[in-house]
Motif scaffolding. Structure first.
Motif, mmCIF file in Angstrom:
data_model
loop_
_atom_site.group_PDB
_atom_site.id
_atom_site.type_symbol
_atom_site.label_atom_id
_atom_site.label_comp_id
_atom_site.label_asym_id
_atom_site.label_seq_id
_atom_site.Cartn_x
_atom_site.Cartn_y
_atom_site.Cartn_z
ATOM 1 N N ALA A 24 -92.781 70.380 -31.983
ATOM 2 C CA ALA A 24 -92.021 69.696 -33.030
ATOM 3 C C ALA A 24 -91.265 70.677 -33.913
ATOM 4 C CB ALA A 24 -92.956 68.834 -33.875
ATOM 5 N N ASN A 25 -91.778 71.891 -34.026
ATOM 6 C CA ASN A 25 -91.133 72.901 -34.864
ATOM 7 C C ASN A 25 -90.447 73.996 -34.050
ATOM 8 O OD1 ASN A 25 -92.163 72.293 -37.817
ATOM 9 N ND2 ASN A 25 -93.928 72.035 -36.484
ATOM 10 N N GLY A 26 -90.332 73.793 -32.741
ATOM 11 C CA GLY A 26 -89.778 74.822 -31.878
ATOM 12 C C GLY A 26 -88.468 74.418 -31.242
ATOM 13 N N GLY A 27 -88.093 75.168 -30.210
ATOM 14 C CA GLY A 27 -86.830 74.943 -29.517
ATOM 15 C C GLY A 27 -87.052 74.464 -28.097
ATOM 16 N N TRP A 28 -85.979 74.535 -27.277
ATOM 17 C CA TRP A 28 -86.049 74.033 -25.912
ATOM 18 C C TRP A 28 -87.080 74.783 -25.074
ATOM 19 C CZ3 TRP A 28 -84.633 69.518 -24.582
ATOM 20 C CH2 TRP A 28 -83.546 68.898 -25.185
ATOM 21 N N HIS A 29 -87.243 76.050 -25.325
ATOM 22 C CA HIS A 29 -88.221 76.822 -24.560
ATOM 23 C C HIS A 29 -89.625 76.264 -24.781
ATOM 24 C CE1 HIS A 29 -90.770 80.235 -23.361
ATOM 25 N NE2 HIS A 29 -89.774 80.586 -22.568
ATOM 26 N N ASP A 30 -89.937 75.908 -26.020
ATOM 27 C CA ASP A 30 -91.253 75.335 -26.317
ATOM 28 C C ASP A 30 -91.424 73.964 -25.671
ATOM 29 O OD1 ASP A 30 -92.084 77.466 -28.162
ATOM 30 O OD2 ASP A 30 -90.495 76.697 -29.437
ATOM 31 N N TRP A 31 -90.341 73.187 -25.582
ATOM 32 C CA TRP A 31 -90.437 71.852 -25.004
ATOM 33 C C TRP A 31 -90.585 71.905 -23.485
ATOM 34 C CZ3 TRP A 31 -89.864 66.855 -27.364
ATOM 35 C CH2 TRP A 31 -89.811 66.893 -28.767
ATOM 36 N N LEU A 32 -89.891 72.804 -22.845
ATOM 37 C CA LEU A 32 -89.944 72.858 -21.384
ATOM 38 C C LEU A 32 -91.157 73.622 -20.872
ATOM 39 C CD1 LEU A 32 -86.173 73.441 -20.551
ATOM 40 C CD2 LEU A 32 -87.504 71.342 -20.267
ATOM 41 N N LEU A 33 -91.632 74.601 -21.622
ATOM 42 C CA LEU A 33 -92.788 75.400 -21.222
ATOM 43 C C LEU A 33 -93.821 75.323 -22.350
ATOM 44 C CD1 LEU A 33 -90.860 78.493 -19.826
ATOM 45 C CD2 LEU A 33 -91.727 76.517 -18.552
ATOM 46 N N PRO A 34 -94.723 74.346 -22.303
ATOM 47 C CA PRO A 34 -95.644 74.101 -23.423
ATOM 48 C C PRO A 34 -96.460 75.340 -23.779
ATOM 49 C CG PRO A 34 -95.746 72.297 -21.861
ATOM 50 C CD PRO A 34 -94.918 73.366 -21.232
ATOM 51 N N ASN A 35 -96.598 75.569 -25.068
ATOM 52 C CA ASN A 35 -97.382 76.695 -25.543
ATOM 53 C C ASN A 35 -97.995 76.342 -26.884
ATOM 54 O OD1 ASN A 35 -95.621 78.132 -27.867
ATOM 55 N ND2 ASN A 35 -94.251 77.348 -26.267
ATOM 56 N N LEU A 36 -99.016 77.074 -27.224
ATOM 57 C CA LEU A 36 -99.717 76.894 -28.493
ATOM 58 C C LEU A 36 -99.438 78.117 -29.350
ATOM 59 C CD1 LEU A 36 -101.739 75.582 -30.426
ATOM 60 C CD2 LEU A 36 -103.585 76.494 -29.023
ATOM 61 N N VAL A 37 -98.508 77.989 -30.281
ATOM 62 C CA VAL A 37 -98.041 79.071 -31.152
ATOM 63 C C VAL A 37 -97.837 80.369 -30.362
ATOM 64 C CG1 VAL A 37 -98.970 78.090 -33.263
ATOM 65 C CG2 VAL A 37 -100.429 79.585 -31.904
ATOM 66 N N GLY A 38 -97.291 80.242 -29.162
ATOM 67 C CA GLY A 38 -96.983 81.400 -28.338
ATOM 68 C C GLY A 38 -97.886 81.592 -27.136
ATOM 69 N N LYS A 39 -99.052 80.959 -27.117
ATOM 70 C CA LYS A 39 -99.974 81.067 -25.994
ATOM 71 C C LYS A 39 -99.645 79.995 -24.963
ATOM 72 C CE LYS A 39 -104.856 80.857 -24.727
ATOM 73 N NZ LYS A 39 -106.243 80.624 -25.214
ATOM 74 N N VAL A 40 -99.381 80.380 -23.737
ATOM 75 C CA VAL A 40 -98.978 79.447 -22.689
ATOM 76 C C VAL A 40 -100.127 78.494 -22.359
ATOM 77 C CG1 VAL A 40 -98.225 79.243 -20.304
ATOM 78 C CG2 VAL A 40 -97.327 81.078 -21.734
ATOM 79 N N ILE A 41 -99.807 77.182 -22.238
ATOM 80 C CA ILE A 41 -100.796 76.144 -21.926
ATOM 81 C C ILE A 41 -100.412 75.513 -20.598
ATOM 82 C CG2 ILE A 41 -101.841 73.986 -22.656
ATOM 83 C CD1 ILE A 41 -102.587 76.336 -24.414
ATOM 84 N N THR A 42 -101.213 75.736 -19.564
ATOM 85 C CA THR A 42 -100.885 75.248 -18.223
ATOM 86 C C THR A 42 -101.901 74.258 -17.678
ATOM 87 O OG1 THR A 42 -102.046 77.134 -17.206
ATOM 88 C CG2 THR A 42 -99.689 77.390 -17.654
ATOM 89 N N ALA A 43 -102.822 73.769 -18.509
ATOM 90 C CA ALA A 43 -103.855 72.859 -18.009
ATOM 91 C C ALA A 43 -103.284 71.496 -17.642
ATOM 92 C CB ALA A 43 -104.963 72.695 -19.055
ATOM 93 N N THR A 44 -102.215 71.064 -18.331
ATOM 94 C CA THR A 44 -101.606 69.759 -18.071
ATOM 95 C C THR A 44 -100.092 69.903 -18.133
ATOM 96 O OG1 THR A 44 -101.671 69.157 -20.417
ATOM 97 C CG2 THR A 44 -103.565 68.533 -19.070
ATOM 98 N N GLY A 45 -99.417 68.802 -17.808
ATOM 99 C CA GLY A 45 -97.968 68.762 -17.931
ATOM 100 C C GLY A 45 -97.530 68.518 -19.363
ATOM 101 N N PRO A 46 -96.209 68.479 -19.594
ATOM 102 C CA PRO A 46 -95.708 68.447 -20.971
ATOM 103 C C PRO A 46 -95.533 67.057 -21.573
ATOM 104 C CG PRO A 46 -93.882 68.757 -19.481
ATOM 105 C CD PRO A 46 -95.119 68.689 -18.614
ATOM 106 N N LEU A 47 -95.618 65.974 -20.781
ATOM 107 C CA LEU A 47 -95.272 64.651 -21.295
ATOM 108 C C LEU A 47 -96.070 64.239 -22.534
ATOM 109 C CD1 LEU A 47 -93.629 62.073 -21.083
ATOM 110 C CD2 LEU A 47 -95.304 61.204 -19.428
ATOM 111 N N PRO A 48 -97.408 64.387 -22.559
ATOM 112 C CA PRO A 48 -98.133 64.012 -23.783
ATOM 113 C C PRO A 48 -97.689 64.814 -24.994
ATOM 114 C CG PRO A 48 -99.641 64.348 -21.944
ATOM 115 C CD PRO A 48 -98.330 64.858 -21.513
ATOM 116 N N PHE A 49 -97.367 66.087 -24.795
ATOM 117 C CA PHE A 49 -96.923 66.919 -25.903
ATOM 118 C C PHE A 49 -95.513 66.528 -26.359
ATOM 119 C CE2 PHE A 49 -99.614 69.881 -23.229
ATOM 120 C CZ PHE A 49 -100.775 69.624 -23.933
#
Length: 584
Positions: free
Chosen positions: A53-78
Motif C-alpha cells: 500500500a505504501n510502495g511501488g510497482w516492484h512491491d506489487w508485482l514481487l511481494p515483500n515484507l519491508v524489503g524481505k522477499v515473501i514467496t510462500a504464496t502468490g500476490p492476490l491476497p496482498f
C-alpha cells in the motif's frame, strides 16, 4: 439406485433467515476491528499488504515484507489487502482495513458453500423417498435445508474461529476452494457457466497460493471428471484449464516483463521453496495433524464420515464425489508437509461442510442428542469460564484466578468497556434462549443437530472478542516492544540489520515503530537481534564496535528477548610524527 432418506415436509422447515444471517454476521465481524495485528501469520501478512500500500510497482508485482522477499504464496491476497488499506484509509486504520478484507472473503466462502450445497440438494438422486400419498419435501425446500445445515456446520468448525478472522492468504485460499467446489457443482446443470467458475477458481488459486496447492486442486478436478458421470468432462476441461492458465499466468508474465532478473529469481524460489516443504520425512507433521486435525475440523469430519457410511449406493454421486475429491487431495498435502502448522487445515472445511450436510437426514436420534449435549455442556462451560476470568480481572475475585491471570500475563492492566459488556450479555442471553428452545421444543427439522454447535462457536468467539479482547490483544501484539525500541533508536540512523527476527516481528516493528530494515548486507549502523537465551554480543570489527543500548521483551512472552545495538566508531589513533634529521 436405492434412496436411503425418508423425510416429511415438516423436517425441511426453513431456518429463520434472520437467525441465519445474524449468526453469520455476528460471527464474521467479531474480532476483526479494534485490535492490533497478532503474531504470527496475521501480523506477517498485514506487513506485506502495508508494504504494498505504501510502495511501488516492484512491491506489487514481487511481494515483500519491508524489503524481505515473501514467496510462500502468490500476490492476490496482498493486492486486495493493499487496495482495502488505500480505499478505506480515510475511515479505518490500516490494520482494520486489512481485516475488512477478511470479512469480505469469509462472506464469499459462506455464499459459495450455501449455494453449492443448495444445488446438490436439489438433484434427483438425493431426493427423499416419495410416499404414495405425498408429504415428502420439495427439491427446493430439501436443498435449502441442506444448505442451511452446511453453513451451520462450517460456522461450527472449531478451527475456523481464529483462522477465519486473520488477514492471511489462507482466508483467500479458503474462498477459492469454496468457489472451486461451487464451479464443479454448477457444471452439473450449466456446463459452460460451471466451467468458467472452476477455471476462475484455479486461476485465482495460482495468484493466492503456491504450485503444490494448485497441483492438488488440479488432481481433484481430474478425479471429478473420472468419477462423476453426470458431469460433462469435455466442456469442463476445455474451458476451465485454459481460463485458469490465462488468469494464473497474468502475474508471472507481468512481473517478468517489468523486472526480468528479479522476477526470475522470485518465481524460482516461489516454486522450489514451496515444493521443498513437501520433501523429506513428515513424521513431525503427521503427529501434529493426528493431534490437532480432529479438533480443528470438529464437528464436520464425523458428519462427513457418516455421509459416506449412510449413502453406500451413491458414493460416486456428485454430493459425495465432488467434496471428497477436494478433501482427499488436500489431506494428502497435509500428511506430506514438513512444517507443523494448521494453515492447510482450513482448506478442508468447505468440502467437509458440504459433504457433512448430507449426513444430517440419516443421522440417528442418539447421535443428534450426543451432538446437542456435547455442544450445550462444552460451550456453556467455556462461556462460563470466560465470564469468571473477566470478573476476576475486573474485581480481583475469585482471588486464585486473579493471581494466576497476573502470573500468566504480567503487566496487563484490565480495561472496562460498556459496549463490549452489553454485547457479551446479549450473546449470552441469546445462547441461553436457544438452548432452552432446543431442549424443550424437540424440533424435527434437519438443522436441529448442528444449530447448537454453530451458535456455541459463535458464543465462544464473541465472548473472547468482547470480554477478553484487551487481554488477547495485549498477549499477541508487538506494539509496546516496537515503541520501546523506537525510542532508543538514534535520530540519524541509516538502517537496521535484523538478526533472527520473524516476519511478524519485522512487520510489527516497521508498522508501529516506523523502522527501516535492510536485508542485502547493507552497511547498517543499527543491529536488532532476537535471542531465546543469552548470546554473546555481535563481533566488532577493527574500525567500529557494537554498543548495547536496549534489551527487553514482550511482557506476555518469556521466550523472546530482543537486543538493540548501535554501531560506535572507534577513534583513530594519531599518526606518530616522523623525525627527520636536519640537513648538514
Amino acid at each position: 439406485m436405492r434412496t436411503t432418506v425418508r423425510l416429511t415436509a415438516s423436517a425441511t422447515s426453513a431456518l429463520p433467515r434472520w437467525l441465519l444471517f445474524a449468526i453469520c454476521i455476528v460471527y464474521a465481524v467479531s474480532g476483526l476491528f479494534g485490535r492490533d495485528p497478532w503474531k504470527n501469520e496475521d501480523a506477517a501478512a498485514f506487513g506485506v499488504m502495508w508494504t504494498m500500500a505504501n510502495g511501488g510497482w516492484h512491491d506489487w508485482l514481487l511481494p515483500n515484507l519491508v524489503g524481505k522477499v515473501i514467496t510462500a504464496t502468490g500476490p492476490l491476497p496482498f493486492w486486495l489487502g493493499a487496495i482495502f488499506i488505500r480505499a478505506l484509509g480515510p475511515y479505518l486504520a490500516p490494520n482494520d482495513a486489512a481485516h475488512a478484507l477478511t470479512g469480505f472473503m469469509f462472506s464469499g466462502t459462506c455464499a459459495f458453500v450455501w449455494y453449492g450445497t443448495y444445488l446438490l440438494g436439489r438433484r434427483p438422486e438425493v431426493q427423499p423417498f416419495k410416499y404414495a400419498f405425498g408429504g415428502e419435501p420439495s427439491p427446493r425446500d430439501y436443498g435449502r435445508t441442506l444448505a442451511d445445515g452446511a453453513l451451520l456446520i462450517l460456522l461450527a468448525s472449531f478451527g475456523l474461529a481464529e483462522r477465519g478472522h486473520e488477514s492471511t492468504p489462507q482466508i483467500a485460499q479458503l474462498a477459492c476452494a469454496a468457489m472451486f467446489i461451487y464451479g464443479l457443482v454448477r457444471a452439473l446443470d450449466k456446463p459452460w457457466q460451471g466451467a468458467c467458475w472452476t477455471g476462475a477458481a484455479l486461476g485465482f488459486f495460482v495468484l493466492c497460493a503456491n504450485p503444490p496447492l494448485l497441483l492438488a486442486l488440479f488432481i481433484a478436478l481430474i478425479a471429478v471428471t473420472l468419477v462423476v458421470r453426470q458431469i460433462d468432462s469435455r466442456k469442463l476441461l476445455l474451458v476451465a484449464i485454459p481460463l485458469g492458465l490465462v488468469i494464473g499466468a497474468s502475474w508471472p508474465l507481468a512481473a517478468y516483463l517489468s523486472y526480468p532478473a528479479d522476477a526470475a529469481s522470485f518465481l524460482h524460489d516461489w516454486v522450489a521453496n514451496n515444493f521443498a516443504n513437501f520433501r523429506g520425512s513428515p513424521k513431525g507433521a503427521l503427529f501434529y495433524a493426528a493431534k490437532n486435525l480432529p479438533l480443528f475440523t470438529w464437528p464436520a469430519w464425523p458428519l462427513a464420515i457418516w455421509t459416506w457410511v449412510s449413502w453406500p449406493d451413491l458414493r460416486r454421486a456428485p454430493h459425495i464425489a465432488i467434496p471428497l475429491s477436494v478433501v482427499m487431495t488436500v489431506l494428502l498435502l497435509i500428511l506430506l508437509q514438513q512444517r507443523e502448522t494448521n494453515l492447510l487445515f482450513l482448506l478442508l472445511l468447505p468440502a467437509l461442510a458440504i459433504m457433512a450436510s448430507f449426513g444430517l437426514p440419516t443421522l440417528k436420534r442418539e447421535a443428534i442428542n450426543a451432538f446437542d449435549w456435547f455442544a450445550v455442556l462444552s460451550f456453556t462451560i467455556v462461556g462460563g469460564f470466560v465470564w469468571v476470568v473477566w470478573i476476576a480481572s475486573q474485581t480481583g475475585q475469585p482471588a486464585p484466578i486473579a493471581r494466576n491471570l497476573s502470573r500468566l500475563v504480567p503487566g496487563f492492566r484490565p480495561e472496562f468497556n460498556v459496549v463490549s459488556l452489553i454485547l457479551a450479555l446479549v450473546v449470552t442471553a441469546c445462547w441461553i434462549a436457544l438452548v432452552r428452545w432446543r431442549l424443550t421444543r424437540h424440533p424435527k427439522v434437519l438443522w436441529r443437530s448442528v444449530v447448537l454447535s454453530s451458535a456455541g462457536t459463535t458464543l465462544m468467539w464473541v465472548l473472547l472478542m468482547t470480554l477478553w479482547l484487551p487481554l488477547v490483544n495485549f498477549s499477541r501484539t508487538y506494539r509496546d516492544v516496537a515503541t520501546q525500541i523506537a525510542t532508543h533508536l538514534p535520530s540519524d540512523y541509516v538502517c537496521i540489520s535484523p538478526v533472527r527476527l520473524g516476519d511478524a516481528q519485522l512487520a510489527s516493528f516497521a508498522y508501529f515503530g516506523n523502522m527501516h530494515f535492510a536485508f542485502d548486507d547493507s552497511d547498517c549502523d543499527v543491529l536488532l537481534r532476537q535471542d531465546t537465551q543469552d548470546y554473546n554480543p555481535p563481533a566488532s570489527l577493527s574500525s567500529y564496535t557494537w554498543k548495547l543500548v536496549w534489551e527487553g521483551r514482550r511482557a506476555a512472552d518469556r521466550d523472546e528477548r530482543f537486543r538493540l545495538y548501535v554501531r560506535v566508531e572507534r577513534p583513530k589513533r594519531p599518526t606518530p610524527a616522523i623525525k627527520r634529521n636536519p640537513p648538514r
